[in-house]
Write a protein that holds these residues in place. Structure first.
Motif, short mmCIF file in Angstrom:
data_model
loop_
_atom_site.label_atom_id
_atom_site.label_comp_id
_atom_site.label_asym_id
_atom_site.label_seq_id
_atom_site.Cartn_x
_atom_site.Cartn_y
_atom_site.Cartn_z
N THR A 85 2.13 3.63 40.66
CA THR A 85 2.55 2.88 41.84
C THR A 85 1.34 2.16 42.40
OG1 THR A 85 4.24 4.52 42.37
CG2 THR A 85 3.59 3.01 44.13
N SER A 90 10.85 -11.29 43.10
CA SER A 90 10.06 -10.30 42.38
C SER A 90 9.72 -10.79 40.98
CB SER A 90 10.84 -8.99 42.29
OG SER A 90 10.07 -8.02 41.65
N THR A 122 5.39 0.86 35.92
CA THR A 122 4.62 0.44 37.09
C THR A 122 5.61 0.01 38.16
OG1 THR A 122 4.40 -1.87 36.35
CG2 THR A 122 2.63 -0.32 35.74
N THR A 123 5.24 0.24 39.40
CA THR A 123 6.06 -0.18 40.52
C THR A 123 5.13 -0.66 41.62
OG1 THR A 123 7.76 0.50 42.11
CG2 THR A 123 6.22 2.21 41.39
N THR A 167 4.53 -6.66 42.61
CA THR A 167 5.24 -7.64 41.79
C THR A 167 5.76 -8.84 42.58
OG1 THR A 167 7.34 -6.46 42.05
CG2 THR A 167 5.98 -5.90 40.13
N ILE A 170 11.67 6.67 40.89
CA ILE A 170 11.65 6.50 39.44
C ILE A 170 11.53 7.85 38.76
CG2 ILE A 170 10.30 5.59 37.50
CD1 ILE A 170 9.55 3.22 39.35
N SER A 197 9.07 4.33 45.93
CA SER A 197 9.52 3.85 44.61
C SER A 197 9.06 4.76 43.47
CB SER A 197 9.07 2.41 44.37
OG SER A 197 7.65 2.31 44.35
N GLU A 248 8.19 -9.65 37.11
CA GLU A 248 8.29 -8.43 36.30
C GLU A 248 7.83 -8.67 34.87
OE1 GLU A 248 10.73 -10.82 34.38
OE2 GLU A 248 10.98 -10.63 36.51
#
Length: 122
Positions: free
Chosen positions: A4, A112, A67-68, A71, A22, A18, A114
């Motif tokens: 994160t 966003s 990954t979070t 973005t 996940i 987040s 990605e």
């Protein structure tokens, strides 16, 4: 491995939601399929060098890296740019589908960036 990226969460200004979300969904998926798994996670600031280092370390012993954060379109949103050079393949259609499905409900999703379903160079 779940990474994160958040300057504010890494400083303790707010709680990361987040990464744990996940992890919960992955744990449920693996449990449903009766697969053994160990899911580790880390919280780091929005730093391209640190992110690339963590990805390089993780891919030596990890099957999946999620990954979070980082973005969006702000100046500190560096995840996509930092990860892209480490990739062998990119499959953009998955996120296009997600944008179509959820974009009307959550317009911020349309902003966003990605890199979905990735295969990292080894």
């Amino acid at each position: 491995m779940i990474i994160t990226l958040s300057d504010r969460a890494s400083r303790g200004e707010y709680k990361d939601l987040s990464g744990p979300a996940i992890k919960e969904r992955l744990s449920e998926f693996f449990a449903f399929h009766k697969w053994d798994s160990t899911i580790s996670s880390i919280l780091i600031p929005d730093d391209a060098g640190v992110l690339q280092e963590k990805i390089r370390e993780a891919r030596e012993h990890t099957d999946f890296i999620f990954t979070t954060g980082g973005t969006g379109i702000g100046p500190r949103d560096i995840t996509v740019d930092a990860v892209k050079p480490l990739l062998a393949k990119e499959i953009p259609g998955i996120m296009e589908f997600i944008r179509i499905k959820y974009g009307a409900e959550k317009p911020n999703a349309l902003l966003s960036r990605e890199l979905p379903v990735l295969q990292a160079n080894h």
